[in-house]
Design a protein around this motif. Structure first.
Motif, mmCIF file in Angstrom:
data_model
loop_
_atom_site.group_PDB
_atom_site.id
_atom_site.type_symbol
_atom_site.label_atom_id
_atom_site.label_comp_id
_atom_site.label_asym_id
_atom_site.label_seq_id
_atom_site.Cartn_x
_atom_site.Cartn_y
_atom_site.Cartn_z
ATOM 1 N N UNK A 42 1.186 17.338 3.142
ATOM 2 C CA UNK A 42 0.339 17.062 1.986
ATOM 3 C C UNK A 42 -0.739 18.139 1.803
ATOM 4 N N UNK A 43 -0.345 19.387 2.065
ATOM 5 C CA UNK A 43 -1.245 20.516 1.852
ATOM 6 C C UNK A 43 -2.200 20.793 2.994
ATOM 7 N N UNK A 44 -2.164 19.992 4.063
ATOM 8 C CA UNK A 44 -3.062 20.173 5.206
ATOM 9 C C UNK A 44 -2.236 20.629 6.407
ATOM 10 N N UNK B 80 -2.575 10.546 -1.314
ATOM 11 C CA UNK B 80 -3.344 9.654 -2.171
ATOM 12 C C UNK B 80 -2.909 8.213 -1.904
ATOM 13 N N UNK B 81 -3.874 7.300 -1.782
ATOM 14 C CA UNK B 81 -3.577 5.912 -1.446
ATOM 15 C C UNK B 81 -3.826 5.003 -2.639
ATOM 16 N N UNK B 82 -2.868 4.096 -2.881
ATOM 17 C CA UNK B 82 -3.016 3.108 -3.954
ATOM 18 C C UNK B 82 -2.375 1.808 -3.505
ATOM 19 N N UNK B 83 -2.814 0.695 -4.073
ATOM 20 C CA UNK B 83 -2.235 -0.620 -3.778
ATOM 21 C C UNK B 83 -1.597 -1.164 -5.040
ATOM 22 N N UNK B 84 -0.448 -1.807 -4.886
ATOM 23 C CA UNK B 84 0.263 -2.331 -6.042
ATOM 24 C C UNK B 84 0.993 -3.599 -5.645
ATOM 25 N N UNK B 85 1.560 -4.284 -6.647
ATOM 26 C CA UNK B 85 2.362 -5.483 -6.414
ATOM 27 C C UNK B 85 3.829 -5.132 -6.600
ATOM 28 N N UNK C 84 0.865 -1.185 0.000
ATOM 29 C CA UNK C 84 0.000 0.000 0.000
ATOM 30 C C UNK C 84 0.902 1.236 0.000
ATOM 31 N N UNK C 85 0.692 2.105 -0.985
ATOM 32 C CA UNK C 85 1.496 3.322 -1.088
ATOM 33 C C UNK C 85 0.607 4.525 -0.791
ATOM 34 N N UNK C 86 0.991 5.308 0.199
ATOM 35 C CA UNK C 86 0.307 6.567 0.517
ATOM 36 C C UNK C 86 1.245 7.688 0.081
ATOM 37 N N UNK C 87 0.932 8.259 -1.072
ATOM 38 C CA UNK C 87 1.823 9.247 -1.692
ATOM 39 C C UNK C 87 1.137 10.604 -1.744
ATOM 40 N N UNK D 179 4.739 8.402 1.725
ATOM 41 C CA UNK D 179 5.566 9.528 1.300
ATOM 42 C C UNK D 179 4.756 10.800 1.537
ATOM 43 N N UNK D 180 5.195 11.630 2.489
ATOM 44 C CA UNK D 180 4.484 12.859 2.832
ATOM 45 C C UNK D 180 5.280 14.069 2.354
#
Length: 344
Positions: free
Chosen positions: A190-192, A94-99, A88-91, A138-139
């Protein structure tokens, strides 16, 4: 009979020997594979030479991103299955899952075209190997110096007020919030906004305490909202039924003021605290302490019972300033010609 059977026996023996030789030849071409799939180890013998075919025959299924390696070992071949990791990548929020294909965190981010700059904070080392269930964060962390204003809430103070009927409250002085000019280092993730460190604070407007009078006077009587005082020869009958007497009258120009005006505050020239009914006068024209009842000449506005308690630089001769608790009330009153009834 025995002589005739001998050839048959020899033939049978030859067939049997051929079968054994054939099986031996076939066995000589079979291979034994030791398959390692995580904690699972399978030993499988087959004539297949393609590792993918061997895995299929052995019941070891591969997903789209799974890989394997092979190497020769004593007595056979070794196949090691490399299972793809779900990461799981939190970039940047934004969160996405990959192999992951058995790579480092840095290689995975690069393969996905996710740039990491000097303003980024990464949860893992870029050389750390990925693993199943890994959360790689990655923040983007930015700190900016900002100047802004903030409100200082006003306080509320209560006091006894004999001019207000018992059981009632009246705002004698309208509260005003103060204001601070601040400089702070503000951190954004992340802009917040994630935090701020205030560096300086400068008061640009002092708060004004709201003063509420708690009535100690006579209990209020029900009054028709539209009722006006009745003014006769020498007396004034209020809508409440109270009768006032007066000894003389004067016509005077009236304006309005409040405690926030330039040069004004809560204390009058005579040392009293301003309130509705405080009048600023020219004491040579109207002595301090004079009690009055003030109405506009057109009869549309009743200021009511008042006391000469204050003065002002612009108050000369037949002029007076009527105190109101708020600026809006001052604007509504404006400028009017009023009649003063001097109370006995």
């Amino acid at each position: 009979m025995r002589g005739k059977g001998w050839p048959v026996f020899l033939a049978s023996a030859a067939v049997a020997a051929g079968v054994v030789l054939t099986l031996s030849a076939q066995t000589a071409f079979a291979r034994t594979y030791v398959i390692t799939d995580g904690d699972r180890i399978v030993t499988y013998t087959t004539f297949a030479a393609d590792p993918a075919e061997v895995l299929g025959q052995a019941g070891v299924e591969l997903s789209a991103y799974d890989t394997y390696t092979t190497e020769a070992v004593d007595g056979g071949e070794a196949i090691t299955v490399c299972r793809a990791h779900t990461v799981t990548i939190e970039y940047h929020g934004q969160t996405t899952r990959t192999s992951s294909l058995g790579e480092t965190a840095g290689e995975l981010l690069s393969r996905l075209n996710l740039d990491v700059s000097g303003e980024d904070v990464v949860s893992h080392g870029m050389e750390d190997m990925t693993y199943d269930g890994m959360v790689l964060r990655v923040d983007r962390v930015v700190t900016a110096r900002e100047t802004y204003t903030t409100t200082v809430p006003h306080q509320v103070s209560y006091c006894k007020d004999a001019s207000t009927p018992r059981g009632m409250e009246e705002v004698l002085v309208e509260g005003v919030d103060g204001e601070l000019m601040c400089t702070a280092d503000v951190t954004y993730v992340n802009g917040v906004e994630a935090g701020r460190q205030v560096l300086t604070q400068t008061q640009t407007r002092a708060p004004v305490t709201q003063i509420v009078g708690i009535g100690t006077g006579e209990a209020a009587q029900a009054v028709d909202p539209g009722a006006m005082p009745v003014i006769g020869d020498g007396y004034i009958t209020l809508p409440t039924g109270e009768v006032l007497t007066y000894t003389g009258t004067a016509t005077i120009r009236a304006t309005a003021y409040t405690h926030t005006d330039a040069g004004c505050d809560f204390i009058t020239a005579t040392g009293t605290r301003v309130h509705k009914g405080t009048v600023a006068v020219d004491p040579r024209y109207i002595p301090y302490g004079t009690r009055m009842f003030i109405v506009s000449n057109d009869g549309s506005y009743v200021y009511g019972i008042s006391v000469a308690e204050d003065c002002g630089g612009d108050i000369k001769g037949d002029r007076m300033d009527l105190y109101f608790p708020t600026y809006d009330e001052c604007i509504q009153f404006g400028r009017r010609v009023c009649t003063i009834y001097f109370l006995g």
